[in-house]
Design an enzyme around this catalytic site. Structure first.
Site, short mmCIF file in Angstrom:
data_model
loop_
_atom_site.label_atom_id
_atom_site.label_comp_id
_atom_site.label_asym_id
_atom_site.label_seq_id
_atom_site.Cartn_x
_atom_site.Cartn_y
_atom_site.Cartn_z
N ASP A 178 -118.64 48.66 -58.80
CA ASP A 178 -118.01 47.68 -59.37
C ASP A 178 -117.12 46.90 -58.52
OD1 ASP A 178 -116.17 46.87 -61.45
OD2 ASP A 178 -114.60 48.09 -60.97
N ASP A 225 -113.52 52.08 -60.27
CA ASP A 225 -112.24 52.29 -60.24
C ASP A 225 -111.60 53.21 -61.31
OD1 ASP A 225 -112.26 50.56 -62.43
OD2 ASP A 225 -110.80 48.98 -61.44
N ASP A 227 -114.56 52.00 -66.33
CA ASP A 227 -115.95 52.17 -66.03
C ASP A 227 -116.19 53.87 -66.45
OD1 ASP A 227 -116.23 49.75 -64.52
OD2 ASP A 227 -115.27 50.51 -62.92
#
Length: 635
Positions: free
Chosen positions: A335, A528, A532
């Protein structure tokens, strides 16, 4: 040393001294007293004398062997040692019988101490459980159990105290030691409004903290639970060794019995001397050599030490199965926000707005004030005033799009281009690099806010190290637009990226990578943990930036990096690769030496002393090698 270990050490010393005295004494018995004692009497004397040190040091082994037989768990190392030593006594090899059990117990003590050492290392990591919380009652500080403190309570944390519960500082300024949580030795300065998490130590000033969790949901409690339960998730290697030992041990018992019985019977059939003593001795030697202690002890110890060492470095691995998977990682998808960038956003400009900047920021801040997203926080911070959102209603936040709400009578939509398209708003793209937040009021475009993120200082070095570790492909997945994604990837030398993704799109890219990869390779996703969770769960292994205790990260991921440092990704993989090297070394050395000694024992070349080395010596070597997994500072 524990009480039990000290007791065993005392038994070993007593048995060693007694055995040495008896051995020296018996050397002279045949010479001086042979005229008084016959051979049979000397043998009985030797048996009685050597039984004393044997009982001192080996009685618990014999008891465990009988208990195993009673519980139908016959073929374990206690049974092998009991049979081998009692058999040696039956053959008149008293000294060797005592020596086998004595050296076996020395090896067991050494192994117990090594395991204890690794447990103490993990206990140091786990020294984060707070004993009490201080609350103020009637002007006095009262110590209470952290379990009794409710969310929203004000607790007082004095210099030197562990922070008992997660919370926000209401009063005071201090520095805190986060080492036990993040592995980071540099203290962190915190002030009013900053978040502090349980398990850290308050170093300098007294602070008052408003709690945001109860103890069961606090960072310290979750970390303790994760590490304590890590051993329940066994790796394939551990499961293999367990299955191997269940088959191997009965097989060698049968092999030893056949070796002791079949050759003499064959010799009898063909009319030769059966040499029972010789073949039974070989069978007993075969039993001692075959004991699988080195593997059964050292493999779980290696994983245990690796997880403990990683924990001390601020890398929380939830089980040895994940530690093994990490070592095979060849594809990593990242990410962007909060992972390779700091997630600390700043408003860089307001463009294409027809109303005043302050007015646009005020409307945006009112809508964003209820969101925990870093972009929302940056808009509120840029507004710089106390936000009055009493006139905000019908608030709705949609991941991957943005936020809609009513501000007074006006319908306000704030988010990315997808949100504008959803409401058929003609928006203006921004040519500057950064995250663009479009604002529409009553379905009419009101301008956009440009927000910039900063690449983490260690991100570039982290990518370089991952490449050196042999990663086949590094990919960045982001919901941001193409220009932002390309700019970050150019800075970090990441060749592959995909932009403008929704959370479900990230899952799709992870699934595609899993389908295309080699079957043995592992795909990891690093995020994080805020939005996600689906993709962290879908990857072969999910690695989350802990965000100093982000709930979503700790819950969804298999590995948590407690200080958000991307360098810890390569450290975690390096630790896992080191652990697996140690595991394979121990398997290779243990099985290799045992195979050679078993063959030599079957042919009568190896005696009981070589058998002791093949068992106890190899176990000591394997355990010493296993505890190397605790040392992770140079990885």
């Amino acid at each position: 040393m524990s009480k039990k270990q000290k007791k065993m050490l005392l038994k070993i010393i007593i048995a060693l001294v007694l055995t040495a005295i008896i051995r020296v004494m018996l050397i002279f018995v045949p010479m001086e007293y042979s005229f008084m004692l016959g051979k049979l009497e000397i043998k009985w004397l030797q048996l009685i004398l050597f039984l004393i040190p044997y009982i001192v040091v080996g009685s618990d082994i014999v008891k465990k062997a009988f208990k195993g037989i009673k519980n139908r768990q016959v073929c374990d190392e206690n049974f092998l040692m009991a049979v081998a030593t009692i058999g040696a006594f039956a053959l008149g090899e008293f000294f060797e019988g005592v020596a086998v059990i004595l050296f076996y117990q020395i090896g067991e003590l050494f192994q117990s101490y090594a395991v204890g050492k690794s447990r103490r290392n993990i206990s140091e990591l786990m020294d984060i459980r707070p004993d009490y919380a201080m609350i103020e009652r009637d002007g006095e500080l009262v110590s209470v159990d952290p379990d009794e403190v409710e969310i929203g309570s004000i607790i007082v944390i004095r210099p030197g105290d562990k922070i008992p519960l997660d919370g926000i500082i209401e009063e005071g300024r201090t520095t805190i030691n986060t080492c036990a949580i993040t592995g980071e030795s540099v203290p962190r300065t915190v002030d009013v409004g900053d978040e502090v998490i349980s398990g850290c130590v308050n170093l300098s000033g007294a602070i008052k903290v408003r709690t945001t969790t109860n103890f069961g949901e606090s960072t310290a409690a979750k970390i303790l639970d994760l590490v304590e339960n890590a051993s329940s998730r066994k790796s394939k290697s551990e499961n293999f060794i367990s299955r191997f030992a269940k088959i191997y041990t009965p097989a060698v018992c049968i092999g030893a019995l056949l070796l002791a019985v079949l050759p003499p019977l064959f010799m009898l059939i063909i009319g030769n001397d059966p040499q029972w003593f010789e073949w039974v001795y070989r069978g007993l030697t075969f039993l001692v050599i075959s004991c699988p202690c080195a593997l059964v002890i050292s493999i779980p110890l290696t994983f245990f030490a690796g997880i403990g060492g990683a924990g001390k470095a601020g890398v929380l691995i939830k089980g040895s199965n994940y530690l093994e998977l990490l070592s095979k990682t060849k594809y990593i998808l990242f990410d962007k926000t909060g992972t390779v960038t700091q997630g600390v956003f700043e408003v860089a400009g307001l463009h294409h707005n027809e109303m005043e900047n302050d007015k646009l920021l005020e409307i945006a801040a009112k809508v964003e004030a209820n969101s925990n997203h870093p972009i929302a926080k940056s808009i509120v911070a840029a507004y710089g005033k106390k936000v009055d959102f009493s006139d905000v209603s019908d608030y709705e936040e949609t991941f991957g799009y943005g936020i809609t709400a009513k501000v007074g009578e006006d319908f306000v939509a704030i988010g990315n281009h997808r949100l504008m398209e959803k409401y058929n708003v003609d928006y203006v793209d921004c040519h500057s690099v950064g995250t663009v937040v479009h604002v529409a009021i009553n379905d009419k475009y009101a301008g956009h806010i440009l927000i910039s993120d900063i690449v983490k200082p260690n991100s570039k070095l982290a990518i370089e190290r991952l490449k050196k570790l042999g990663m086949k492909k590094l990919t960045m997945l982001t919901g941001d637009k193409e220009a932002v994604a390309k700019d970050v990837c150019d800075k970090l030398a990441i060749e592959d990226y995909h932009s403008s993704l929704l959370p479900e799109d990230k899952v799709t890219w992870v699934e595609k990578t899993i389908e295309e990869k080699n079957e043995k390779d592992i795909v990891a996703f690093v995020g994080d943990g805020i939005n996600d969770a689906p993709v962290l769960s879908r990857a072969d292994i999910g690695i989350a930036m802990g965000g100093l205790g982000a709930d979503a990260a700790i819950e969804a991921a298999d590995v948590v990096l407690m200080d958000d440092d991307p360098l810890k990704i390569s450290k975690a993989i390096g630790i896992s690769q080191k652990c697996m090297r140690i595991v394979y070394e121990n398997i290779g050395v243990s099985l290799g030496i045992k195979a050679i000694c078993l063959i030599l024992g079957a042919f009568g070349i190896a005696n009981m002393w070589m058998a002791i080395f093949a068992d106890v010596g190899v176990m000591v070597i394997a355990v010493l090698n296993a505890i190397r997994a605790l040392k992770v500072s140079n990885i």
